[in-house]
Design a protein around this motif. Structure first.
Motif, PDB file in Angstrom:
ATOM      1  N   ASN A 140      34.715 -39.418 104.000  1.00 43.14           N
ATOM      2  CA  ASN A 140      34.385 -38.185 104.721  1.00 43.14           C
ATOM      3  C   ASN A 140      35.668 -37.461 105.153  1.00 43.14           C
ATOM      4  OD1 ASN A 140      34.357 -40.569 106.355  1.00 43.14           O
ATOM      5  ND2 ASN A 140      33.941 -39.274 108.108  1.00 43.14           N
ATOM      6  N   GLN A 141      35.559 -36.165 105.144  1.00 45.75           N
ATOM      7  CA  GLN A 141      36.650 -35.264 105.539  1.00 45.75           C
ATOM      8  C   GLN A 141      37.805 -35.155 104.537  1.00 45.75           C
ATOM      9  OE1 GLN A 141      36.314 -33.348 108.752  1.00 45.75           O
ATOM     10  NE2 GLN A 141      34.381 -33.983 107.867  1.00 45.75           N
ATOM     11  N   THR A 142      37.586 -35.615 103.306  1.00 45.07           N
ATOM     12  CA  THR A 142      38.669 -35.462 102.324  1.00 45.07           C
ATOM     13  C   THR A 142      38.640 -34.084 101.653  1.00 45.07           C
ATOM     14  OG1 THR A 142      37.248 -36.659 100.763  1.00 45.07           O
ATOM     15  CG2 THR A 142      39.070 -37.892 101.711  1.00 45.07           C
ATOM     16  N   GLY A 143      37.516 -33.354 101.827  1.00 40.43           N
ATOM     17  CA  GLY A 143      37.477 -31.982 101.300  1.00 40.43           C
ATOM     18  C   GLY A 143      36.525 -31.782 100.129  1.00 40.43           C
ATOM     19  N   LYS A 144      35.523 -32.650  99.999  1.00 45.88           N
ATOM     20  CA  LYS A 144      34.569 -32.518  98.877  1.00 45.88           C
ATOM     21  C   LYS A 144      33.836 -31.169  98.958  1.00 45.88           C
ATOM     22  CE  LYS A 144      32.407 -36.316 100.146  1.00 45.88           C
ATOM     23  NZ  LYS A 144      33.270 -36.684 101.268  1.00 45.88           N
ATOM     24  N   THR A 145      33.247 -30.911 100.146  1.00 42.43           N
ATOM     25  CA  THR A 145      32.462 -29.677 100.284  1.00 42.43           C
ATOM     26  C   THR A 145      33.364 -28.449 100.170  1.00 42.43           C
ATOM     27  OG1 THR A 145      31.030 -30.921 101.765  1.00 42.43           O
ATOM     28  CG2 THR A 145      30.695 -28.554 101.701  1.00 42.43           C
ATOM     29  N   THR A 146      34.567 -28.541 100.730  1.00 42.13           N
ATOM     30  CA  THR A 146      35.482 -27.388 100.651  1.00 42.13           C
ATOM     31  C   THR A 146      35.773 -27.056  99.193  1.00 42.13           C
ATOM     32  OG1 THR A 146      36.473 -28.130 102.717  1.00 42.13           O
ATOM     33  CG2 THR A 146      37.719 -26.514 101.457  1.00 42.13           C
ATOM     34  N   LEU A 147      36.014 -28.090  98.386  1.00 42.39           N
ATOM     35  CA  LEU A 147      36.297 -27.855  96.964  1.00 42.39           C
ATOM     36  C   LEU A 147      35.077 -27.229  96.277  1.00 42.39           C
ATOM     37  CD1 LEU A 147      37.961 -28.186  94.360  1.00 42.39           C
ATOM     38  CD2 LEU A 147      37.036 -30.478  94.140  1.00 42.39           C
ATOM     39  N   PRO A 196      32.038 -28.032 108.389  1.00 46.16           N
ATOM     40  CA  PRO A 196      31.384 -29.125 109.116  1.00 46.16           C
ATOM     41  C   PRO A 196      31.012 -30.249 108.144  1.00 46.16           C
ATOM     42  CG  PRO A 196      29.881 -27.279 108.862  1.00 46.16           C
ATOM     43  CD  PRO A 196      31.189 -26.860 108.262  1.00 46.16           C
ATOM     44  N   SER A 197      30.886 -31.464 108.677  1.00 42.68           N
ATOM     45  CA  SER A 197      30.545 -32.607 107.835  1.00 42.68           C
ATOM     46  C   SER A 197      29.187 -32.382 107.156  1.00 42.68           C
ATOM     47  CB  SER A 197      30.481 -33.853 108.706  1.00 42.68           C
ATOM     48  OG  SER A 197      31.040 -34.911 107.998  1.00 42.68           O
ATOM     49  N   THR A 198      29.072 -32.810 105.899  1.00 48.94           N
ATOM     50  CA  THR A 198      27.821 -32.625 105.161  1.00 48.94           C
ATOM     51  C   THR A 198      26.731 -33.520 105.755  1.00 48.94           C
ATOM     52  OG1 THR A 198      29.178 -32.206 103.241  1.00 48.94           O
ATOM     53  CG2 THR A 198      26.867 -32.665 102.819  1.00 48.94           C
ATOM     54  N   LYS A 199      25.493 -32.999 105.808  1.00 47.20           N
ATOM     55  CA  LYS A 199      24.409 -33.759 106.451  1.00 47.20           C
ATOM     56  C   LYS A 199      23.534 -34.490 105.439  1.00 47.20           C
ATOM     57  CE  LYS A 199      24.944 -32.502 110.837  1.00 47.20           C
ATOM     58  NZ  LYS A 199      26.349 -32.157 110.611  1.00 47.20           N
ATOM     59  N   ARG A 202      27.284 -36.783 102.110  1.00 47.15           N
ATOM     60  CA  ARG A 202      27.990 -37.087 103.348  1.00 47.15           C
ATOM     61  C   ARG A 202      28.855 -38.328 103.097  1.00 47.15           C
ATOM     62  NH1 ARG A 202      24.165 -38.933 108.130  1.00 47.15           N
ATOM     63  NH2 ARG A 202      23.107 -39.686 106.279  1.00 47.15           N
ATOM     64  N   GLY A 203      30.184 -38.129 103.089  1.00 43.18           N
ATOM     65  CA  GLY A 203      31.085 -39.229 102.749  1.00 43.18           C
ATOM     66  C   GLY A 203      30.870 -40.463 103.593  1.00 43.18           C
ATOM     67  N   GLU A 204      30.386 -40.248 104.819  1.00 46.67           N
ATOM     68  CA  GLU A 204      30.207 -41.362 105.746  1.00 46.67           C
ATOM     69  C   GLU A 204      29.156 -42.352 105.251  1.00 46.67           C
ATOM     70  OE1 GLU A 204      29.008 -41.247 110.243  1.00 46.67           O
ATOM     71  OE2 GLU A 204      30.544 -39.771 109.787  1.00 46.67           O
ATOM     72  N   ILE A 244      47.137 -30.752  99.356  1.00 45.08           N
ATOM     73  CA  ILE A 244      48.543 -30.730  98.987  1.00 45.08           C
ATOM     74  C   ILE A 244      49.291 -29.644  99.771  1.00 45.08           C
ATOM     75  CG2 ILE A 244      48.550 -29.179  96.964  1.00 45.08           C
ATOM     76  CD1 ILE A 244      49.841 -32.753  97.115  1.00 45.08           C
ATOM     77  N   ASP A 245      48.540 -28.659 100.261  1.00 49.81           N
ATOM     78  CA  ASP A 245      49.168 -27.604 101.097  1.00 49.81           C
ATOM     79  C   ASP A 245      49.783 -28.201 102.357  1.00 49.81           C
ATOM     80  OD1 ASP A 245      46.534 -26.587 103.202  1.00 49.81           O
ATOM     81  OD2 ASP A 245      46.321 -28.038 101.629  1.00 49.81           O
ATOM     82  N   THR A 246      49.091 -29.187 102.951  1.00 50.69           N
ATOM     83  CA  THR A 246      49.618 -29.819 104.176  1.00 50.69           C
ATOM     84  C   THR A 246      50.918 -30.558 103.854  1.00 50.69           C
ATOM     85  OG1 THR A 246      47.334 -30.134 104.849  1.00 50.69           O
ATOM     86  CG2 THR A 246      48.977 -31.358 106.078  1.00 50.69           C
ATOM     87  N   SER A 267      44.845 -28.323  96.257  1.00 47.66           N
ATOM     88  CA  SER A 267      44.506 -27.920  97.619  1.00 47.66           C
ATOM     89  C   SER A 267      43.196 -27.142  97.518  1.00 47.66           C
ATOM     90  CB  SER A 267      45.576 -27.028  98.231  1.00 47.66           C
ATOM     91  OG  SER A 267      45.032 -26.405  99.384  1.00 47.66           O
ATOM     92  N   ALA A 268      42.131 -27.749  98.014  1.00 47.63           N
ATOM     93  CA  ALA A 268      40.841 -27.047  97.974  1.00 47.63           C
ATOM     94  C   ALA A 268      40.930 -25.806  98.855  1.00 47.63           C
ATOM     95  CB  ALA A 268      39.737 -27.975  98.456  1.00 47.63           C
ATOM     96  N   ARG A 269      41.801 -25.864  99.881  1.00 48.21           N
ATOM     97  CA  ARG A 269      41.894 -24.732 100.812  1.00 48.21           C
ATOM     98  C   ARG A 269      42.602 -23.546 100.176  1.00 48.21           C
ATOM     99  NH1 ARG A 269      43.578 -25.824 106.899  1.00 48.21           N
ATOM    100  NH2 ARG A 269      41.385 -26.417 107.017  1.00 48.21           N
ATOM    101  N   THR A 270      43.752 -23.790  99.534  1.00 48.72           N
ATOM    102  CA  THR A 270      44.508 -22.651  98.975  1.00 48.72           C
ATOM    103  C   THR A 270      44.171 -22.415  97.498  1.00 48.72           C
ATOM    104  OG1 THR A 270      46.359 -24.004  98.226  1.00 48.72           O
ATOM    105  CG2 THR A 270      46.468 -23.184 100.497  1.00 48.72           C
TER     106      THR A 270
END
Ligand SMILES: Nc1nc2c(ncn2[C@@H]2O[C@H](COP(=O)(O)OP(=O)(O)OP(=O)(O)O)[C@@H](O)[C@H]2O)c(=O)[nH]1
Ligand SMILES: [Mg+2]
Length: 328
Positions: free
Chosen positions: A99-106, A120-123, A150-152, A246-248, A295-298
């Motif tokens: 969880n929080q690695t960026g699956k949904t963002t990608l 937000p975390s996937t439900k 949900r990665g969790e 990778i942006d971070t 970087s899923a963000r950039t």
């Protein structure tokens, strides 16, 4: 909107029951009712009355299903599940990651959905659909289905996978992505903290994230299970180990005093990369495996990742189409 996917056989049973029920209802309305009428009356029902009462009863039955919301919703989902498996070929992508690695963002980046800052975390387990161009030269497209979860709760997908994966013996995933990151987020540097201390803080945050979270989540056992739910056939045409955020790392490049971000990331994930590669070698699909930094963000590296995966999928489809042509 993502599609919510249930279990395959449960969906097949529901759709079958509803179809059989609908046939039974129409039979009862047009044949059963006139027979009962004839048994209790001296005159048989006229054709016009049969048509009228049959239509009225069938319509009432269908109206009940459509107005009874829980059944309507479940039926809609079940139809999507069944059609999703049986319908036109689509490239099915499964992204496995903590969880929080960026699956949904990608995924949201790929399907061009709006993103408001932090995700937000996937439900629930859901599937996103996108139509991607096959290549720049032609205007042909490929339908892509990308699963999000949900990665969790990885047990939900690894132990009793949803319909998206089809069913044992006929698993149907074309692209398997293992997603990791080195830092959940950029560590804060308190006012006045010495640069060396901050460097050590970042390095230890990276070690902790990898050892305590990534390596405990993507163990050899989980890797095997992930391959198992995706299936071992030729359908699985690409496996990627994706290092996200990778942006971070770029922002921290001078703090960490690293020249080559790519080499640094490969080195940090050496153990995990080897485990996934070993599994690919065992399955004789090492040529389908690669490591990617994104970087899923950039969006850095994202288009390249998708283009590569699409190329492999396209190659697989061409081979499949040739086989089908030879068979017919
Ligand atoms: N800096 C940076 N942050 C990212 C990137 N990708 C995702 N994030 C952030 O990481 C956090 C988690 O992203 P999600 O996409 O929700 O991660 P997830 O893997 O879907 O998480 P679960 O749904 O809990 O399994 C969010 O705050 C995102 O904004 C990236 O490439 N760079
Ligand atoms: Mg998510």
């Amino acid at each position: 909107m993502p599609l919510v996917i249930g279990k395959f056989w449960r969906s097949v049973i529901l759709v079958t029951v509803v179809i059989v029920g609908a046939i039974g209802l129409v039979w009862a309305a047009f044949i059963g009712v006139p027979e009962v009428y004839a048994a209790h009356n001296t005159q048989p029902m006229s054709d016009a009355s049969k048509l009228f009462s049959g239509t009225l009863l069938s319509a009432a039955g269908f109206l009940f299903v459509m107005l009874f919301d829980p059944l309507k919703v479940r039926l809609g989902e079940a139809v999507k599940d069944v059609v999703g498996i049986v319908a036109l070929p689509a490239c099915r992508v499964f992204i496995y990651g903590h969880n929080q690695t960026g699956k949904t963002t990608l995924i949201r980046r790929l399907v061009a959905l709006r993103q408001d800052g932090n995700e937000p975390s996937t439900k629930i387990f859901s599937v996103y659909e996108m139509i991607a161009p096959l290549n720049l030269e032609s205007n042909r497209t490929i339908r892509m289905l990308i699963a999000d979860y949900r990665g969790e709760s990885n047990e939900e997908v690894l132990v009793d996978p949803p319909a998206f994966f089809a069913y044992p013996g006929h698993r149907h995933i074309n692209v398997l992505i293992f997603m990791v990151d080195m830092l959940k987020e950029k560590p804060v540097r308190p006012d006045g903290m010495d640069l060396n201390d901050y460097t050590n803080k970042v390095l230890s945050a990276i070690e902790n994230r990898i050892e305590d979270e990534m390596e405990r989540y993507i163990t050899p056992y989980e890797i095997k299970k992930a391959f198992k739910v995706c299936g071992f056939s030729d359908k699985l045409c690409a496996v990627r180990f994706v290092i996200n955020k990778i942006d971070t790392l770029r922002e921290l490049q001078s703090v960490l005093q690293i020249n080559d971000i790519d080499a640094f990331a490969h080195d940090k994930f050496d153990r995990l990369i080897n485990e996934v590669r070993n599994q690919c070698e065992k399955l004789k699909i090492q040529d389908k495996f690669a490591v990617k930094l994104i970087s899923a963000r950039t969006r850095e590296g994202v288009d390249e990742l998708i283009t590569e995966v699409m190329d492999l999928y396209q190659r697989y489809r061409r081979i499949e189409d040739n086989h089908a042509r030879q068979r017919s």
